[in-house]
Design an enzyme around this catalytic site. Structure first.
Site, short mmCIF file in Angstrom:
data_model
loop_
_atom_site.label_atom_id
_atom_site.label_comp_id
_atom_site.label_asym_id
_atom_site.label_seq_id
_atom_site.Cartn_x
_atom_site.Cartn_y
_atom_site.Cartn_z
N GLU A 101 0.82 -1.21 0.00
CA GLU A 101 0.00 0.00 0.00
C GLU A 101 0.86 1.27 0.00
O GLU A 101 1.95 1.30 0.57
CB GLU A 101 -0.90 0.01 1.25
CG GLU A 101 -1.96 -1.08 1.21
CD GLU A 101 -2.93 -1.02 2.39
OE1 GLU A 101 -4.11 -1.32 2.17
OE2 GLU A 101 -2.51 -0.67 3.50
N CYS A 114 3.21 8.59 1.02
CA CYS A 114 3.76 7.72 2.05
C CYS A 114 3.99 6.36 1.38
O CYS A 114 3.03 5.75 0.89
CB CYS A 114 2.76 7.62 3.20
SG CYS A 114 3.24 6.48 4.48
N CYS A 121 6.19 -6.57 7.97
CA CYS A 121 7.17 -5.98 8.89
C CYS A 121 7.42 -6.98 10.01
O CYS A 121 6.51 -7.70 10.42
CB CYS A 121 6.60 -4.69 9.46
SG CYS A 121 7.73 -3.82 10.58
N CYS A 125 5.42 -4.11 16.64
CA CYS A 125 4.84 -3.08 17.52
C CYS A 125 3.37 -3.41 17.81
O CYS A 125 2.61 -3.76 16.90
CB CYS A 125 4.94 -1.69 16.89
SG CYS A 125 6.65 -1.19 16.61
N CYS A 128 0.29 -1.59 15.76
CA CYS A 128 0.40 -1.34 14.32
C CYS A 128 -0.13 -2.51 13.49
O CYS A 128 0.19 -3.67 13.76
CB CYS A 128 1.87 -1.08 13.98
SG CYS A 128 2.15 -0.71 12.25
N SER A 200 11.34 7.24 8.53
CA SER A 200 10.91 7.01 9.91
C SER A 200 11.35 5.63 10.37
O SER A 200 11.12 4.64 9.68
CB SER A 200 9.38 7.12 9.97
OG SER A 200 8.92 6.83 11.27
N SER A 223 10.33 6.76 15.89
CA SER A 223 9.10 6.39 16.60
C SER A 223 9.47 6.05 18.04
O SER A 223 10.08 5.03 18.30
CB SER A 223 8.48 5.16 15.93
OG SER A 223 8.15 5.49 14.60
N LEU A 224 9.11 6.94 18.94
CA LEU A 224 9.51 6.78 20.33
C LEU A 224 8.37 6.15 21.14
O LEU A 224 8.52 5.10 21.74
CB LEU A 224 9.93 8.14 20.90
CG LEU A 224 10.67 8.15 22.22
CD1 LEU A 224 11.90 7.28 22.20
CD2 LEU A 224 11.05 9.59 22.60
N HIS A 225 7.25 6.84 21.19
CA HIS A 225 6.00 6.32 21.78
C HIS A 225 6.03 6.04 23.28
O HIS A 225 5.03 5.56 23.83
CB HIS A 225 5.52 5.06 21.06
CG HIS A 225 5.33 5.21 19.59
ND1 HIS A 225 4.77 6.33 19.03
CD2 HIS A 225 5.62 4.40 18.54
CE1 HIS A 225 4.73 6.19 17.71
NE2 HIS A 225 5.25 5.04 17.38
N ASN A 299 -4.41 5.61 15.86
CA ASN A 299 -5.45 5.21 14.91
C ASN A 299 -5.88 3.79 15.22
O ASN A 299 -5.06 2.95 15.57
CB ASN A 299 -4.92 5.31 13.48
CG ASN A 299 -4.65 6.75 13.11
OD1 ASN A 299 -5.51 7.60 13.23
ND2 ASN A 299 -3.41 7.04 12.72
N CYS A 342 -1.72 6.47 9.79
CA CYS A 342 -0.53 5.84 10.36
C CYS A 342 -0.88 4.54 11.04
O CYS A 342 -1.80 4.47 11.86
CB CYS A 342 0.09 6.73 11.42
SG CYS A 342 0.68 8.26 10.80
N1 SAH Z 1 8.71 1.26 10.82
C1 SAH Z 1 8.80 2.68 10.78
C2 SAH Z 1 7.89 3.35 9.79
C3 SAH Z 1 6.45 2.90 9.68
S1 SAH Z 1 5.25 3.42 10.82
C4 SAH Z 1 8.62 3.26 12.16
O1 SAH Z 1 8.34 2.51 13.08
O2 SAH Z 1 8.82 4.45 12.34
C5 SAH Z 1 4.98 5.13 10.72
C6 SAH Z 1 4.53 5.70 12.06
O3 SAH Z 1 3.19 5.32 12.43
C7 SAH Z 1 5.41 5.22 13.20
O4 SAH Z 1 5.68 6.27 14.08
C8 SAH Z 1 4.52 4.20 13.87
O5 SAH Z 1 4.91 3.91 15.16
C9 SAH Z 1 3.17 4.88 13.77
N2 SAH Z 1 2.04 4.01 14.02
C10 SAH Z 1 1.96 2.67 13.89
N3 SAH Z 1 0.75 2.23 14.23
C11 SAH Z 1 0.02 3.31 14.57
C12 SAH Z 1 -1.33 3.50 14.97
N4 SAH Z 1 -2.17 2.49 15.10
N5 SAH Z 1 -1.73 4.77 15.23
C13 SAH Z 1 -0.89 5.81 15.09
N6 SAH Z 1 0.38 5.69 14.70
C14 SAH Z 1 0.84 4.45 14.45
#
Ligand code: SAH
Length: 350
Positions: A101, A114, A121, A125, A128, A200, A223-225, A299, A342
């Protein structure tokens, strides 16, 4: 088999030499491919005999022009976002055709895409969708480029910005990402400015300084979170391998070496990482660093069982960071009605 979209002009030149054609054909073919042609017949400044020779080589399975197959296109009813499902050309090691996609977004300052960097992957996470089925394989540089060219052709719009934030972990496919960026930057092709490209990563620490050296002008998002190992490890398995302290040391070094700020992505998950205590801890972690925090309201992905923070909490979190002198913004949500936001991109489709 050679996919011509994987080759830069030097490599195309070698290819033409190998089939006893002048090397200057490389630039012509590269320009055509960048325009999005899908057949040699359209390459009108090549002699007819050469076009036919290339067509025959493709029929014999020696090379491919890198065809663009759009399997599905969904338009958002609310914000002009378009999600594409691209079918990749089947390679000898694919059991079936792989689909990935890409998302086209319109912003005030230009058009953005994007792109996906891997089919699936393996980072795992918890929030995701892209990681649910695991990793199928890396995408080649040409397969990533094809997404950009395919979207330009399908929408008739020029792409100004690229974010490598679709399915996949770009630093887990590092060589192909570097190659893709150099291909898309080439003035004889799409000519995108390095500064309009963002990569990213979930934090594959050893690659951060390679990236600083190889592509110092390209933007880096991390991506820290979470502000500590306990929370981060519970939602991002990569944190077991590269804990926050190691990640931060390399991030600070990155900003010092390149003089460029890092964007930290932080998806706010209700009751998990969205308390003011975590905002304070995050502010402490990033204090004095050249950076920006991008808050993403989580999301929805039905399988994960996690929900996004209420809007009021997002605003409180933001205000607390700002009061601690951390610059932060809340990311605008685009395309959530077509599962294009995302973390909602995935590999397999019904
Ligand atoms: N693997 C890379 C790039 C892909 S994800 C990374 O981890 O950065 C792009 C962004 O969307 C990342 O910051 C990821 O953590 C975030 N993301 C993943 N799932 C999400 C969700 N359900 N809601 C919001 N952001 C999300």
């Amino acid at each position: 088999m050679i996919n011509l979209r994987d080759l830069d002009i030097t490599e195309l030149g070698k290819f033409f030499k190998s089939i006893r054609e002048p090397a200057f054909r490389a630039k012509q073919v590269f320009e055509w491919l960048s325009k999005g042609v899908d057949s040699f017949a359209e390459m009108s400044n090549l002699p007819k005999s050469l076009r036919e020779k290339l067509e025959r080589a493709e029929e014999d399975g020696q090379l491919s022009i890198g065809h663009i197959h759009i399997l599905k296109r969904q338009n958002s009813a609310t914000d002009g976002t378009v999600k594409f499902l691209f079918g990749l050309e089947k390679t000898p090691w694919d059991k079936e055709q792989i689909a990935v996609e890409s998302v086209f977004m319109k912003y005030k300052y230009g058009n953005s895409i994007c792109v996906s960097s891997q089919a699936g992957c393996r980072m795992g996470c918890a929030f995701c969708a892209s990681t649910i089925g695991g990793l199928t394989r890396n995408l080649s540089a040409g397969e990533i480029l094809m997404q950009v060219i395919g979207v330009q052709r399908a929408t008739g719009e020029k792409i100004n910005h690229i974010v490598i934030m679709g399915t996949g972990e770009p630093f887990d496919n590092y060589g192909n990402i570097v190659k893709f960026i150099n291909l898309v930057h080439d003035q004889r092709g799409l000519g995108l400015s390095m500064r309009n490209i963002t990569v990213s990563t979930c934090g594959l620490v050893p690659k951060i300084m390679d990236f600083a050296k190889d592509l110092p002008q390209v933007n880096l998002a991390v991506s820290l979170h979470a502000p500590n190992n306990e929370i981060r490890s519970s939602i991002m398995p990569i944190n077991h391998r590269y804990p926050i302290e190691e990640l931060m040391v390399k991030c600070r070094k990155y900003t010092e070496v390149t003089g460029r700020r890092i964007t930290f992505e932080y998806a706010l998950i209700a009751g998990k990482n969205d308390g003011l205590e975590q905002a304070d801890e995050l502010a402490g972690l990033l204090s004095g660093m050249l950076c920006h925090v991008n808050l993403i309201p989580l999301n929805e992905v039905s399988e994960t069982g996690l929900s996004g923070s209420p809007k009021a909490q997002v605003n409180k979190f933001l205000a607390r960071l700002e009061s601690r002198k951390i610059t932060a913004t809340v990311r605008r949500e685009l395309g959530s009605d077509i599962d294009a936001a995302c973390g909602q991109l995935r590999l397999s489709h019904n």
